[in-house]
Enzyme design. Structure first.
Site, mmCIF file in Angstrom:
data_model
loop_
_atom_site.group_PDB
_atom_site.id
_atom_site.type_symbol
_atom_site.label_atom_id
_atom_site.label_comp_id
_atom_site.label_asym_id
_atom_site.label_seq_id
_atom_site.Cartn_x
_atom_site.Cartn_y
_atom_site.Cartn_z
ATOM 1 N N THR A 38 19.313 14.854 23.272
ATOM 2 C CA THR A 38 19.164 15.436 24.576
ATOM 3 C C THR A 38 20.489 14.654 24.900
ATOM 4 O O THR A 38 20.486 13.266 25.065
ATOM 5 C CB THR A 38 18.699 15.702 25.219
ATOM 6 N N GLY A 39 21.820 15.175 26.090
ATOM 7 C CA GLY A 39 22.258 14.285 26.993
ATOM 8 C C GLY A 39 24.029 14.534 26.540
ATOM 9 O O GLY A 39 24.015 15.909 25.567
ATOM 10 N N THR B 161 26.347 13.459 25.172
ATOM 11 C CA THR B 161 26.694 13.419 23.089
ATOM 12 C C THR B 161 26.064 13.709 22.404
ATOM 13 O O THR B 161 26.754 14.487 21.583
ATOM 14 C CB THR B 161 26.162 11.547 22.776
ATOM 15 N N ASP C 222 20.434 11.851 18.178
ATOM 16 C CA ASP C 222 20.588 11.616 19.099
ATOM 17 C C ASP C 222 20.826 10.506 20.193
ATOM 18 O O ASP C 222 21.422 9.748 19.527
ATOM 19 C CB ASP C 222 18.886 11.206 19.168
ATOM 20 N N GLY C 223 21.577 10.921 21.712
ATOM 21 C CA GLY C 223 22.235 9.664 21.899
ATOM 22 C C GLY C 223 21.416 8.309 21.927
ATOM 23 O O GLY C 223 20.300 8.740 22.870
ATOM 24 N N GLY D 179 18.059 10.691 30.852
ATOM 25 C CA GLY D 179 18.643 12.346 30.814
ATOM 26 C C GLY D 179 17.310 12.574 30.901
ATOM 27 O O GLY D 179 17.153 13.719 31.230
ATOM 28 N N GLU E 297 12.239 13.335 22.707
ATOM 29 C CA GLU E 297 12.904 12.083 21.701
ATOM 30 C C GLU E 297 12.318 11.535 20.764
ATOM 31 O O GLU E 297 12.144 11.561 19.833
ATOM 32 C CB GLU E 297 13.787 11.797 22.763
ATOM 33 N N LYS F 87 27.647 1.484 25.662
ATOM 34 C CA LYS F 87 26.295 1.089 24.780
ATOM 35 C C LYS F 87 25.972 0.045 24.450
ATOM 36 O O LYS F 87 24.397 -0.197 24.622
ATOM 37 C CB LYS F 87 25.442 2.398 24.643
#
Ligand code: 5RP
Length: 262
Positions: A33-34, A36, A89-90, A105, A111, A129
């Protein structure tokens, strides 16, 4: 359209695109999710269309599920999949040991469950990041609404004895009301500035009644794919101990750029 991609979107796109190369026919894939991760879902949709790739996807939020269905991915639940080949995932922060802070998020619970139920977790991120020590990004902690203020007080009391530089704890809001996760819970953001011992922090937090899960992902991520604004992408594999760099063609983003909203 490519000219319209900002350096940050270019970085997210190339990381997502490179990570999608790990996805093979027939795989069960966890979908993060997010913003990216939204690029990644779009890239997978493009591979379905272009290469005839067939996969099943387990989304980690209602908004990812919506986007996945929109791009034609066969969406199944984790209970249907039982175990996944790969999750992409981001992250909000990652350190040199590929420990992560996630949950910016608000989807950290699903997640973490999905990533943990996967043979491999690939994190897609832009270069901003990467940190030496986790904690500049506020650590999200999911708490049940019942007695959340008591849970918050218990967290604050616990933080006094932890290796951190800050101890502020705030309830995440959505306008005037508390933010509500897909599971109907709230998020407390812990402004710790520096987390000296993330492994200990993750274990201690989850002992506090009322906490459902925290956003520290320890020993879960296997590969991190780092995108740069000029289209370069670096892939680090912690198990293989390898680092590779490549240059991606951002022109293909033209087809999948429209209506990325996350
Ligand atoms: C959502 C997350 C996201 O992966 C994290 O917040 C990164 O998001 P973005 O790719 O938009 O920077 O943990 O709960």
């Amino acid at each position: 359209m490519t000219g319209d991609l900002s350096p940050i979107d270019t970085a997210k796109f190339v990381a997502a695109s490179r990570a999608c190369e790990f996805v093979e026919n027939g795989m069960r894939v966890g979908l993060g999710t997010g913003s990216t991760a939204a690029w990644m879902v779009r890239c997978l949709g493009e591979r379905l269309r272009r290469d005839g790739l067939k996969i099943s996807g387990v989304p980690t939020s209602t908004r990812t599920a919506e986007l996945a269905r929109k791009v034609g991915i066969d969406v199944i639940s984790l209970d249907e999949a039982k175990w996944l080949d790969l999750t992409i995932d981001g992250a909000d922060e990652f350190d040199g040991e590929m420990n992560l802070i996630k949950g910016g998020g608000g989807a950290l619970l699903q997640e973490k469950i999905v990533a943990t139920a996967s043979d491999r977790m690939i994190v897609i991120t832009d270069v901003s990041k990467e940190v030496e020590t986790l904690g500049a990004f506020p650590l999200p902690v999911e708490v049940i609404p019942f007695g959340w203020q008591t849970t918050k007080a218990l967290i604050e009391e616990t933080l006094v004895n932890m290796e951190v530089l800050g101890q502020d704890c705030s309830l995440r809001m959505n306008g005037d009301a508390p933010f509500v996760t897909d599971e109907g819970n709230h998020i407390l953001d812990l402004h710790l500035k520096r987390i000296g011992n993330p492994r200990q922090m993750a274990l201690v937090l989850n002992q506090i009644p009322g906490i459902v899960e925290n956003g520290l992902f320890i020993d879960i991520c296997d590969v991190v794919v780092i995108g740069h604004g000029d289209g370069r992408v670096e892939t680090r594999d912690i198990n293989a101990g390898t680092r590779e760099e490549s240059q991606l063609d951002v022109a293909v983003a033209d087809n999948i750029f429209a209506d990325i909203t996350d």
